[in-house]
Design a protein around this motif. Structure first.
Motif, PDB file in Angstrom:
ATOM      1  N   SER A   1      46.130  38.387  43.339  1.00 38.49           N
ATOM      2  CA  SER A   1      46.358  37.229  42.218  1.00 38.49           C
ATOM      3  C   SER A   1      45.531  37.639  41.001  1.00 38.49           C
ATOM      4  CB  SER A   1      45.925  36.011  42.887  1.00 38.49           C
ATOM      5  OG  SER A   1      44.541  36.377  43.308  1.00 38.49           O
ATOM      6  N   THR A   2      44.932  38.676  40.900  1.00 36.90           N
ATOM      7  CA  THR A   2      43.897  38.955  39.728  1.00 36.90           C
ATOM      8  C   THR A   2      44.517  40.482  39.222  1.00 36.90           C
ATOM      9  OG1 THR A   2      42.144  39.724  41.111  1.00 36.90           O
ATOM     10  CG2 THR A   2      42.170  37.500  40.698  1.00 36.90           C
ATOM     11  N   ASN A   3      44.470  40.455  38.005  1.00 33.30           N
ATOM     12  CA  ASN A   3      44.673  41.808  37.255  1.00 33.30           C
ATOM     13  C   ASN A   3      43.623  42.317  36.446  1.00 33.30           C
ATOM     14  OD1 ASN A   3      46.518  43.927  36.507  1.00 33.30           O
ATOM     15  ND2 ASN A   3      46.552  42.974  34.439  1.00 33.30           N
ATOM     16  N   VAL A   4      42.442  41.502  36.230  1.00 33.15           N
ATOM     17  CA  VAL A   4      41.480  41.858  35.503  1.00 33.15           C
ATOM     18  C   VAL A   4      39.925  41.724  36.172  1.00 33.15           C
ATOM     19  CG1 VAL A   4      40.128  41.645  33.395  1.00 33.15           C
ATOM     20  CG2 VAL A   4      42.626  41.454  33.491  1.00 33.15           C
ATOM     21  N   VAL A   5      39.144  42.807  36.242  1.00 42.00           N
ATOM     22  CA  VAL A   5      37.920  42.822  36.588  1.00 42.00           C
ATOM     23  C   VAL A   5      37.121  43.204  35.506  1.00 42.00           C
ATOM     24  CG1 VAL A   5      36.095  43.789  38.286  1.00 42.00           C
ATOM     25  CG2 VAL A   5      38.512  43.224  39.047  1.00 42.00           C
ATOM     26  N   GLY A   6      35.928  42.272  35.388  1.00 42.31           N
ATOM     27  CA  GLY A   6      35.195  42.645  34.195  1.00 42.31           C
ATOM     28  C   GLY A   6      33.678  42.580  34.763  1.00 42.31           C
ATOM     29  N   TRP A   7      32.502  43.233  33.838  1.00 40.87           N
ATOM     30  CA  TRP A   7      31.252  43.186  33.927  1.00 40.87           C
ATOM     31  C   TRP A   7      30.541  42.383  33.042  1.00 40.87           C
ATOM     32  CZ3 TRP A   7      28.650  45.038  38.174  1.00 40.87           C
ATOM     33  CH2 TRP A   7      29.328  45.833  39.197  1.00 40.87           C
ATOM     34  N   PHE A   8      29.747  41.687  33.679  1.00 43.64           N
ATOM     35  CA  PHE A   8      28.696  41.107  32.816  1.00 43.64           C
ATOM     36  C   PHE A   8      27.345  41.081  32.996  1.00 43.64           C
ATOM     37  CE2 PHE A   8      31.707  37.823  30.732  1.00 43.64           C
ATOM     38  CZ  PHE A   8      32.990  38.154  31.523  1.00 43.64           C
ATOM     39  N   ARG A   9      26.457  40.584  32.237  1.00 41.37           N
ATOM     40  CA  ARG A   9      25.021  40.596  32.651  1.00 41.37           C
ATOM     41  C   ARG A   9      24.222  39.290  31.890  1.00 41.37           C
ATOM     42  NH1 ARG A   9      22.773  45.757  28.926  1.00 41.37           N
ATOM     43  NH2 ARG A   9      22.923  44.828  27.157  1.00 41.37           N
TER      44      ARG A   9
ATOM     45  N   GLU B   1      34.764  32.317  30.181  1.00 37.75           N
ATOM     46  CA  GLU B   1      35.498  31.089  31.065  1.00 37.75           C
ATOM     47  C   GLU B   1      36.805  31.486  31.451  1.00 37.75           C
ATOM     48  OE1 GLU B   1      34.889  31.651  27.591  1.00 37.75           O
ATOM     49  OE2 GLU B   1      36.650  30.981  26.584  1.00 37.75           O
ATOM     50  N   LEU B   2      37.300  32.526  31.410  1.00 35.75           N
ATOM     51  CA  LEU B   2      38.721  32.934  31.701  1.00 35.75           C
ATOM     52  C   LEU B   2      38.451  33.672  33.169  1.00 35.75           C
ATOM     53  CD1 LEU B   2      40.631  33.872  28.574  1.00 35.75           C
ATOM     54  CD2 LEU B   2      40.748  31.715  29.938  1.00 35.75           C
ATOM     55  N   TYR B   3      37.100  33.874  33.679  1.00 36.51           N
ATOM     56  CA  TYR B   3      37.032  34.630  34.884  1.00 36.51           C
ATOM     57  C   TYR B   3      36.550  33.552  36.000  1.00 36.51           C
ATOM     58  CZ  TYR B   3      36.954  39.223  32.576  1.00 36.51           C
ATOM     59  OH  TYR B   3      37.175  40.335  32.157  1.00 36.51           O
ATOM     60  N   ARG B   4      37.570  33.581  36.837  1.00 41.91           N
ATOM     61  CA  ARG B   4      37.456  32.281  38.033  1.00 41.91           C
ATOM     62  C   ARG B   4      36.530  32.776  39.088  1.00 41.91           C
ATOM     63  NH1 ARG B   4      42.539  30.180  41.396  1.00 41.91           N
ATOM     64  NH2 ARG B   4      41.465  28.665  42.618  1.00 41.91           N
ATOM     65  N   PHE B   5      36.647  34.073  39.381  1.00 38.14           N
ATOM     66  CA  PHE B   5      35.799  34.683  40.746  1.00 38.14           C
ATOM     67  C   PHE B   5      34.698  35.433  40.320  1.00 38.14           C
ATOM     68  CE2 PHE B   5      39.011  32.618  43.406  1.00 38.14           C
ATOM     69  CZ  PHE B   5      40.359  33.203  42.973  1.00 38.14           C
ATOM     70  N   TRP B   6      33.607  35.281  40.980  1.00 34.80           N
ATOM     71  CA  TRP B   6      32.344  35.917  40.532  1.00 34.80           C
ATOM     72  C   TRP B   6      31.605  36.338  41.696  1.00 34.80           C
ATOM     73  CZ3 TRP B   6      30.363  36.404  35.733  1.00 34.80           C
ATOM     74  CH2 TRP B   6      31.209  36.028  34.478  1.00 34.80           C
ATOM     75  N   GLY B   7      30.972  37.601  41.687  1.00 37.54           N
ATOM     76  CA  GLY B   7      30.070  38.067  42.540  1.00 37.54           C
ATOM     77  C   GLY B   7      28.638  37.410  42.483  1.00 37.54           C
ATOM     78  N   GLN B   8      27.761  37.679  43.345  1.00 33.68           N
ATOM     79  CA  GLN B   8      26.442  37.465  43.472  1.00 33.68           C
ATOM     80  C   GLN B   8      25.290  38.147  42.587  1.00 33.68           C
ATOM     81  OE1 GLN B   8      25.526  34.401  45.287  1.00 33.68           O
ATOM     82  NE2 GLN B   8      27.627  34.336  45.321  1.00 33.68           N
TER      83      GLN B   8
ATOM     84  N   GLN C   1      37.056  37.704  46.851  1.00 36.76           N
ATOM     85  CA  GLN C   1      35.699  38.016  46.830  1.00 36.76           C
ATOM     86  C   GLN C   1      35.160  39.207  46.222  1.00 36.76           C
ATOM     87  OE1 GLN C   1      37.621  37.752  50.163  1.00 36.76           O
ATOM     88  NE2 GLN C   1      37.129  35.278  49.723  1.00 36.76           N
ATOM     89  N   LEU C   2      34.000  39.085  45.576  1.00 33.44           N
ATOM     90  CA  LEU C   2      33.496  40.333  44.867  1.00 33.44           C
ATOM     91  C   LEU C   2      32.085  40.784  45.391  1.00 33.44           C
ATOM     92  CD1 LEU C   2      35.106  38.520  42.624  1.00 33.44           C
ATOM     93  CD2 LEU C   2      35.447  40.669  41.354  1.00 33.44           C
ATOM     94  N   VAL C   3      31.653  41.820  45.578  1.00 33.59           N
ATOM     95  CA  VAL C   3      30.201  42.131  45.900  1.00 33.59           C
ATOM     96  C   VAL C   3      29.879  43.453  45.273  1.00 33.59           C
ATOM     97  CG1 VAL C   3      28.802  42.948  47.950  1.00 33.59           C
ATOM     98  CG2 VAL C   3      30.941  41.352  48.321  1.00 33.59           C
ATOM     99  N   GLU C   4      28.827  43.062  44.599  1.00 33.43           N
ATOM    100  CA  GLU C   4      28.148  44.162  43.645  1.00 33.43           C
ATOM    101  C   GLU C   4      27.126  44.916  44.455  1.00 33.43           C
ATOM    102  OE1 GLU C   4      28.533  40.480  40.817  1.00 33.43           O
ATOM    103  OE2 GLU C   4      27.787  40.884  42.878  1.00 33.43           O
ATOM    104  N   SER C   5      27.113  46.232  44.055  1.00 30.45           N
ATOM    105  CA  SER C   5      25.930  46.944  44.476  1.00 30.45           C
ATOM    106  C   SER C   5      25.473  48.090  43.968  1.00 30.45           C
ATOM    107  CB  SER C   5      26.491  47.638  46.089  1.00 30.45           C
ATOM    108  OG  SER C   5      27.438  48.644  45.922  1.00 30.45           O
TER     109      SER C   5
ATOM    110  N   VAL D   1      36.298  44.307  45.498  1.00 31.14           N
ATOM    111  CA  VAL D   1      36.924  43.333  45.455  1.00 31.14           C
ATOM    112  C   VAL D   1      37.799  43.133  46.576  1.00 31.14           C
ATOM    113  CG1 VAL D   1      38.704  42.105  43.927  1.00 31.14           C
ATOM    114  CG2 VAL D   1      37.027  43.690  42.902  1.00 31.14           C
ATOM    115  N   SER D   2      37.970  41.988  47.299  1.00 31.20           N
ATOM    116  CA  SER D   2      38.508  41.824  48.465  1.00 31.20           C
ATOM    117  C   SER D   2      39.321  40.497  48.463  1.00 31.20           C
ATOM    118  CB  SER D   2      37.787  42.074  49.761  1.00 31.20           C
ATOM    119  OG  SER D   2      36.822  40.921  49.716  1.00 31.20           O
ATOM    120  N   GLY D   3      40.049  40.171  49.406  1.00 32.46           N
ATOM    121  CA  GLY D   3      40.884  38.686  49.518  1.00 32.46           C
ATOM    122  C   GLY D   3      42.115  39.002  48.672  1.00 32.46           C
ATOM    123  N   ARG D   4      42.702  37.940  48.067  1.00 35.36           N
ATOM    124  CA  ARG D   4      43.854  37.834  47.390  1.00 35.36           C
ATOM    125  C   ARG D   4      43.802  38.716  46.088  1.00 35.36           C
ATOM    126  NH1 ARG D   4      46.549  33.998  45.865  1.00 35.36           N
ATOM    127  NH2 ARG D   4      48.579  34.647  46.478  1.00 35.36           N
ATOM    128  N   THR D   5      43.677  40.064  46.099  1.00 32.43           N
ATOM    129  CA  THR D   5      43.512  40.846  44.992  1.00 32.43           C
ATOM    130  C   THR D   5      44.597  40.727  44.200  1.00 32.43           C
ATOM    131  OG1 THR D   5      43.892  42.688  46.262  1.00 32.43           O
ATOM    132  CG2 THR D   5      41.625  42.258  45.887  1.00 32.43           C
TER     133      THR D   5
END
Length: 124
Positions: free
Chosen positions: A30-38, A109-116, A3-7, A24-28
């Motif tokens: 399993s992921t190595n990369v966090v990115g920002w998009f707009r 397309e390589l980012y599986r999990f997204w925040g709101q 899970q990802l929560v932006e603020s 970032v929470s949950g099974r972190t």
């Protein structure tokens, strides 16, 4: 699951700075990369920056390099995006996302999990 929560979004004037956060929470593990998009109305979602938890690899879009800075706090599993010299064209919904890739990819397309998302509005 991850899970990802932006603020930290808000309304600022042109030339101001703003820092947004992504927890970032949950099974972190399993992921190595966090990115920002707009994403602005009527436009494609755009890559901005990414960072790896393991190592200290970073990647920036040319459009924001030198003006935006990504950073991380591994103990808090939080990734930040410091945005300086903001412009009205930076107005968008800002999303963070997590990927299982080894390196900080720009490929959406390589980012599986997204925040709101968190809204940033820049007024002239």
């Amino acid at each position: 699951q991850v899970q990802l929560v932006e603020s930290g979004g808000g309304a600022v004037q042109a030339g101001d700075s703003l820092r947004i956060s992504c927890v970032v929470s949950g099974r972190t593990i399993s992921t190595n990369v966090v990115g920002w998009f707009r994403q602005s109305p009527g436009k494609e979602r755009e890559f901005l920056a990414a960072v790896t938890w393991r190592g200290n690899n970073e990647n920036y879009a040319d459009s924001v390099r030198g003006r935006f800075t990504i950073s991380k706090d591994s103990a808090k599993t939080t990734v930040y995006l410091q945005m300086n010299s903001l412009k009205p064209e930076d107005t968008a919904v800002y999303y963070c996302a997590a990927s299982t890739q080894t390196l900080p990819t720009y490929r959406r397309e390589l980012y599986r999990f997204w925040g709101q998302g968190t809204v940033v509005s820049v007024f002239s």
